[in-house]
Design a protein around this motif. Structure first.
Motif, short mmCIF file in Angstrom:
data_model
loop_
_atom_site.label_atom_id
_atom_site.label_comp_id
_atom_site.label_asym_id
_atom_site.label_seq_id
_atom_site.Cartn_x
_atom_site.Cartn_y
_atom_site.Cartn_z
N LEU A 254 82.59 -59.92 -41.88
CA LEU A 254 83.95 -60.37 -41.84
C LEU A 254 84.75 -59.76 -42.48
O LEU A 254 85.99 -59.55 -42.48
CB LEU A 254 83.81 -61.71 -42.27
N LYS B 261 86.46 -61.77 -26.43
CA LYS B 261 87.06 -62.13 -27.77
C LYS B 261 87.10 -63.71 -28.37
O LYS B 261 87.04 -63.98 -29.22
CB LYS B 261 88.49 -61.54 -27.76
N ARG B 262 87.33 -64.40 -26.93
CA ARG B 262 87.25 -65.74 -27.07
C ARG B 262 85.80 -66.41 -27.68
O ARG B 262 85.62 -67.00 -28.62
CB ARG B 262 87.48 -66.58 -25.98
N HIS C 229 83.71 -64.45 -29.22
CA HIS C 229 83.44 -63.95 -30.73
C HIS C 229 84.59 -64.61 -31.78
O HIS C 229 84.04 -64.41 -33.07
CB HIS C 229 83.43 -62.40 -30.69
N TRP C 230 85.20 -65.47 -31.38
CA TRP C 230 85.92 -66.41 -32.41
C TRP C 230 84.80 -67.43 -33.04
O TRP C 230 85.05 -68.01 -34.10
CB TRP C 230 87.07 -66.96 -31.93
N LEU C 231 83.54 -67.53 -32.35
CA LEU C 231 82.59 -68.39 -32.89
C LEU C 231 82.36 -67.77 -34.26
O LEU C 231 81.53 -68.91 -35.06
CB LEU C 231 81.41 -68.37 -31.90
N TYR D 148 83.91 -67.61 -37.05
CA TYR D 148 84.50 -68.23 -37.99
C TYR D 148 83.92 -69.84 -38.20
O TYR D 148 83.57 -69.98 -39.40
CB TYR D 148 86.00 -68.52 -37.73
N LEU E 190 89.34 -65.48 -44.80
CA LEU E 190 89.95 -66.12 -43.75
C LEU E 190 91.67 -66.19 -44.06
O LEU E 190 92.21 -66.15 -43.20
CB LEU E 190 89.50 -67.67 -43.76
N ARG F 72 93.37 -63.51 -42.95
CA ARG F 72 93.50 -63.08 -41.64
C ARG F 72 94.77 -63.98 -41.20
O ARG F 72 95.33 -63.98 -39.98
CB ARG F 72 92.37 -63.55 -40.82
#
Length: 283
Positions: free
Chosen positions: A58, A145-146, A148-150, A152, A184, A187
């Motif tokens: 991250l 991309k959706r 790989h938001w996992l 977080y 976080l 971002r």
């Protein structure tokens, strides 16, 4: 050295660095240097490294932006895959500790909340590692991309798992939570602030205060300790270093390194400009 060569050596160094903790742990286990409970030590060690590599994966995007060094993007995937592999080893060693009785393992995961969320985080990391290739990126297109938001929610679950598993000694878990807050918050900052010194200072303050809040809340709710005692502990020189202090130190180190890199880059540009002016004859 060409940029391709730099990327090659960076990838190679990253691969070696990612393998070293596993090699060191395997050697210590083989040499019987893990103490009377080697399985427990190995379980905790692989879990710790999974969290470390998860946070590092991250961190690649903020570091690439703040240090303005694009090659870092080429190692982010490897670090993320390593986090998933260490998390998988963490579960595998736990299964070994249960004598490979999968029914007992499944029952424990279903019964114990911290094991449940840890297993969910592992599943998310495994899905991200499997679909991290260029081929899967082409197949999934926008959904990649959706998916790989996992990363977080997986990171949040991993930190909660770390807290619960740590029980009373939550210093390392609180430190990891503070670092996650930094990553976080970076971002959600406005783009202009992300690479500015003001933004980095705000991140340092925010992450440090969040770490104090996490520690005080945990000890207050779980151990019944007055949060004021935790706040006082963070300013007691005899109790250095506290998790919040380590988060602050890490934040200050980042600021100093960014300042050094930008200062070096500015000096290099100035030297190059003067060199060109001296070598090009005027008409």
């Amino acid at each position: 050295m060409s940029i391709q060569r730099k990327i090659f050596w960076l990838r190679l160094a990253t691969l070696i660095g990612l393998c070293l903790p596993a090699a060191e742990l395997a050697w210590r286990w083989y040499a019987d240097e893990l103490g009377p409970r080697p399985v427990t030590v190995a379980t905790h060690a692989t879990g710790d490294w999974a969290v470390i590599f998860l946070l590092l994966s991250l961190a690649m995007t903020p570091l690439r932006a703040t240090f303005d060094w694009m090659p870092l993007v080429h190692i982010r995937r490897r670090i993320g895959v390593a986090a998933a592999l260490y998390a998988g080893a963490h579960l595998l060693i736990y299964v070994l500790d249960q004598k490979w009785n999968l029914i007992v393992v499944a029952t424990e995961i279903a019964k114990r909340f911290y094991l449940t969320i840890g297993f969910v985080a592992l599943l998310a990391l495994a899905a991200l590692a499997i679909t991290s290739t260029d081929g899967w990126q082409r197949r999934l297109r926008r959904n990649w991309k959706r998916l790989h938001w996992l990363i977080y929610p997986a990171a949040l679950l991993a930190i909660v798992h770390f807290f619960i598993q740590s029980k009373v000694k939550i210093g390392e878990a609180a430190f990891a939570a503070g670092l996650l807050v930094w990553l976080l918050l970076w971002r959600v900052l406005p783009p202009r602030l992300r690479t500015s010194f003001l933004g980095l200072v705000l991140l340092a303050v925010g992450a440090t205060l969040a770490t104090v809040a996490f520690e005080a809340t945990w000890y207050g709710l779980v151990n019944g300790i007055d949060p004021a005692r935790i706040l006082a502990a963070n300013i007691d020189p005899d109790l250095v270093p506290r998790p919040a202090q380590k988060v602050l130190l890490a934040s200050v180190v980042v600021i100093m390194l960014v300042a050094a890199r930008r200062g070096f880059a500015a000096a290099n540009r100035l030297w190059t400009k003067r060199y060109i002016q001296r070598t090009i004859p005027t008409s």
